[in-house]
Design a protein around this motif. Structure first.
Motif, short mmCIF file in Angstrom:
data_model
loop_
_atom_site.label_atom_id
_atom_site.label_comp_id
_atom_site.label_asym_id
_atom_site.label_seq_id
_atom_site.Cartn_x
_atom_site.Cartn_y
_atom_site.Cartn_z
N TYR A 185 0.67 -1.03 -0.12
CA TYR A 185 0.13 -0.08 -0.10
C TYR A 185 0.84 1.39 -0.03
N GLY A 186 0.55 2.46 -0.58
CA GLY A 186 0.87 3.50 -0.71
C GLY A 186 2.55 3.59 -0.94
N ASP A 222 -6.40 -5.07 -4.31
CA ASP A 222 -5.43 -4.43 -3.36
C ASP A 222 -4.02 -4.74 -4.04
N THR A 224 -3.54 -2.79 -7.68
CA THR A 224 -3.48 -1.33 -7.74
C THR A 224 -2.75 -0.54 -6.62
N GLU A 232 -3.85 0.18 -3.86
CA GLU A 232 -4.93 0.90 -3.42
C GLU A 232 -5.65 0.28 -2.41
#
Length: 698
Positions: free
Chosen positions: A54-55, A159, A162, A164
């Motif tokens: 994530y991120g 998840d 992406t 995200e």
């Protein structure tokens, strides 16, 4: 339970720890031994997957993320399909995916659903991070199933692909918003701009993973794929161009409908389903259809072909009768591959030889996996919708095993089809109840090329290989009359609409006119062809006029009151095999056209509404001999049949005839066509059976 799989946190062994203590019992001290059984698991040092995807903390390149997705799916497949007691992995979340020292993913917390077996897991929503991965049926009804796992897997893949996170905890509405955002935002352009360093194959992998994810999160459980379908798709060597799912923009060069072929369980006879490939591009596209289980199909696979620009190619996939019922989640697939080709490459190229294009390294090949599933008959849809530019064509096909058909005629009142075949058999078949009414041999072992109903007398008339005409009563099947009409094979018979007249055409180059009201007297003989006369047909709207086609390459127009022909057309040097009159109602008044078919698969059309014929154009699409024509009066489309095994649908326009659809019935060469006014169906006679094809525009 001991589980051995490289992508599951593995049980390494058991350890029995003994503890001793002294206790006083009945005034005496005794030593007790207490044994506790411990489970020893492998050590996984790199924490959980959520720390990496994530991120800003995202540290994984696409290749590694794809390997993780594939490994997770293979592990889940192991749990679902390869254990004596399959396991549904209830809390499938990034937090429960652990990474070893080589970043190989490991599923942990397996079997938690066993704790809830027979119980309601209400009140177990202790962690919102877990809650958002739960399927709607789990949230609403606490239903635990393998398809609930698939829903969680879809969110997990989304998840990972992406980077995200769907941060909504308000469930259904917010989830749908997130899914819609993924569909709209993650376009080809966005992916290419976000991952500029990725090659074509990696971008294709990413798109396919997103499509699988969106497929997995369908609200209805039955609409989600099985884990086996997912694993097979991801392991497809053409993964870069793979999956086509309803509601998702197609990746393939061709638009494919349906995305899975559903057959009833078990089929009691030959069962067919239609696979429709639509080419919306301005260039030709070659395809190849493969299977790992060719013995299951009556259709000969692999199958190759060419889809012309702005055209649909419909494949009738036929399966054999099954001796046992297959499970509805049976692991069966077809693989569809396609590649763009150029018109110059199609010169002298038979459609079945298109396989050569797939061996050429200069051609970029795309592919997809098509699940073949078995459903109860009431859930199986037989009609397929073929999308075209401004309309839809609905086709349904029903197959019946009347083999080696050479000719057909439709009874004007009864739901009967009269067929003749290569073995000399004449058969009357009821197309409403799908039953044979009567069948007998006219000329055992010899082909019979033509037979017609004479409804006014309850007769049927046919000719044999020795030049004899036979007349039978179809009520009693007794022979009414037989006589020598020609020296050789009788190739074509046609009845006059108003008069008691029958035309016969033969190998002996002659056409003869017979009056059945005068004891089958021959009233005229027509000479002029210098090779076999293949077909004759009376001209609609003209009482005395008829046309003939011959292997001498000529079309002749005759008047039954004269032995001299009115017009001669040098239609094709390779010889003519069939002809047909068309009645086009597009204008304020009906116009009649004459279409003739040649040995090289080309058809030519003449406008014959004036004294002299006016050449309209050429229809090119078949790759072998044209054998039959049929005019669908309801939809005003021309249907052509060929020895190449296809029938084609041509729609007249203001300037030409446009090829709309190529239909490969996979029943061998197409030898005869007929139109049933009552049922508005086209009956197709083939080498291996008869097919009833319903054509409709909606």
């Amino acid at each position: 339970m001991e589980i051995k799989h490289k992508n599951i946190v593995r049980l390494l062994g058991y350890c029995n720890e003994k503890t001793r203590e002294t206790m006083k019992h009945d005034g005496r001290y005794i030593v007790t031994c207490k044994v506790e059984t411990l489970l020893l698991y492998e050590y996984v040092p790199n924490r959980s997957l959520d720390q990496y995807i994530y991120g800003d903390s995202c540290q994984l390149e696409w290749n590694m993320r794809f390997k993780i997705i594939l490994a997770i799916c293979e592990a889940l497949n192991f749990l679902h399909t390869e254990l004596n007691k399959p396991i549904s992995h209830l809390p499938l979340t990034p937090e429960n995916i652990l990474l070893d020292k080589n970043l190989v993913p490991k599923l942990s917390d397996i079997g938690l659903s066993d704790l809830f077996e027979g119980l309601s897991p209400e009140g177990t929503d202790y962690d919102p991070e877990i809650t958002r991965y739960k399927a709607p049926e789990y949230i609403n009804r606490y239903t635990i199933s393998f398809q609930s796992n698939i829903y969680s897997l879809g969110l997990l893949i989304m998840d990972i692909a992406t980077g995200e996170k769907n941060r909504s905890h308000a469930r259904q509405t917010m989830d749908n918003s997130h899914f819609a955002n993924v569909r709209q935002m993650w376009t080809d352009e966005y992916i290419a701009s976000k991952y500029t360093s990725l090659g074509v194959t990696c971008i294709g992998q990413l798109k396919v993973c997103l499509q699988i994810a969106l497929w997995c999160v369908e609200d209805k459980r039955k609409d989600r794929p099985s884990i086996r379908e997912i694993v097979n798709t991801l392991n497809n060597p053409y993964i870069g161009r793979a999956l086509n799912k309803p509601g998702v923009s197609p990746i393939l060069l061709l638009s494919v409908q349906p995305q899975r072929l559903c057959f009833p369980l078990p089929p009691t006879r030959l069962i067919s389903r239609l696979l429709c490939l639509t080419n919306n591009k301005d260039e030709c596209i070659a395809f190849r259809l493969l299977t790992d289980n060719p013995g299951r199909y009556h259709t000969k696979l692999p199958l190759c072909g060419i889809v012309l620009p702005k055209c649909t190619y419909t494949i009738n996939v036929v399966v054999h009768e099954q001796t046992k019922q297959l499970p509805s989640n049976s692991d069966k697939f077809l693989t569809l591959m396609c590649t763009t080709t150029h018109e110059k490459e199609l010169k002298n190229l038979d459609a079945d030889s298109a396989a050569v294009l797939f061996e050429n390294p200069d051609h970029e090949v795309q592919g997809m996996m098509l699940p073949v599933v078995c459903d109860p008959p009431e859930e199986t849809i037989s009609d397929q919708i073929i999308a075209s530019k401004n309309r839809q064509v609905v086709l349904s096909v029903d197959v019946h095993p009347i083999s080696q058909v050479l000719s057909m005629d439709v009874h004007p009142k009864e739901p009967w089809i009269l067929t003749t075949n290569q073995r000399g058999t004449l058969c009357i078949w009821n197309y409403q109840n799908k039953q044979t009414v009567k069948s007998f041999e006219v000329s055992p072992g010899e082909p019979v090329y033509s037979a017609k109903f004479i409804e006014a007398k309850h007769w049927l008339v046919t000719g044999d290989g020795d030049g004899y005409i036979h007349v039978y009563s179809y009520d009693t099947m007794e022979e009414v009359k037989n006589f020598r009409a020609h020296e050789n094979n009788i190739m074509s018979l046609v009845l006059h609409r108003s008069f008691p007249l029958v035309l016969s055409a033969s190998d002996d180059h002659l056409i003869k006119l017979w009056n059945w009201a005068k004891h089958w007297e021959c009233t005229r003989t027509f000479r002029g062809h210098y090779n076999r006369v293949t077909q004759v047909m009376f001209r609609p709207g003209y009482t005395y006029c008829f046309a003939s086609a011959s292997l001498d390459g000529r079309v002749k127009i005759w008047d039954i009151n004269s032995e001299n022909c009115i017009h001669t057309l040098n239609a094709h040097p390779d010889g003519l095999l069939c002809l047909h009159y068309l009645k086009d109602k597009q204008l304020y008044y009906a116009r009649y056209f004459l279409v003739v078919g040649s040995s090289d698969g080309v058809a030519k059309v003449w406008d014959w509404n004036d004294d002299e014929p006016n050449y309209v154009g050429t229809l090119e699409g078949h790759t072998n001999r044209l054998t039959a024509f049929c005019w669908d009066t309801k939809h005003e489309v021309l249907v052509t049949g060929s020895l190449d095994g296809t029938m084609q649908i041509w729609k007249p326009t203001s300037t030409r005839y446009r090829l709309e659809n190529i239909i490969r019935l996979n029943l061998g060469a197409v030898t005869a066509l007929a139109y049933t006014q009552e049922s508005t169906r086209v009956v197709v006679g083939c080498q291996q059976g008869i097919a009833m094809v319903e054509i409709d525009y909606v």
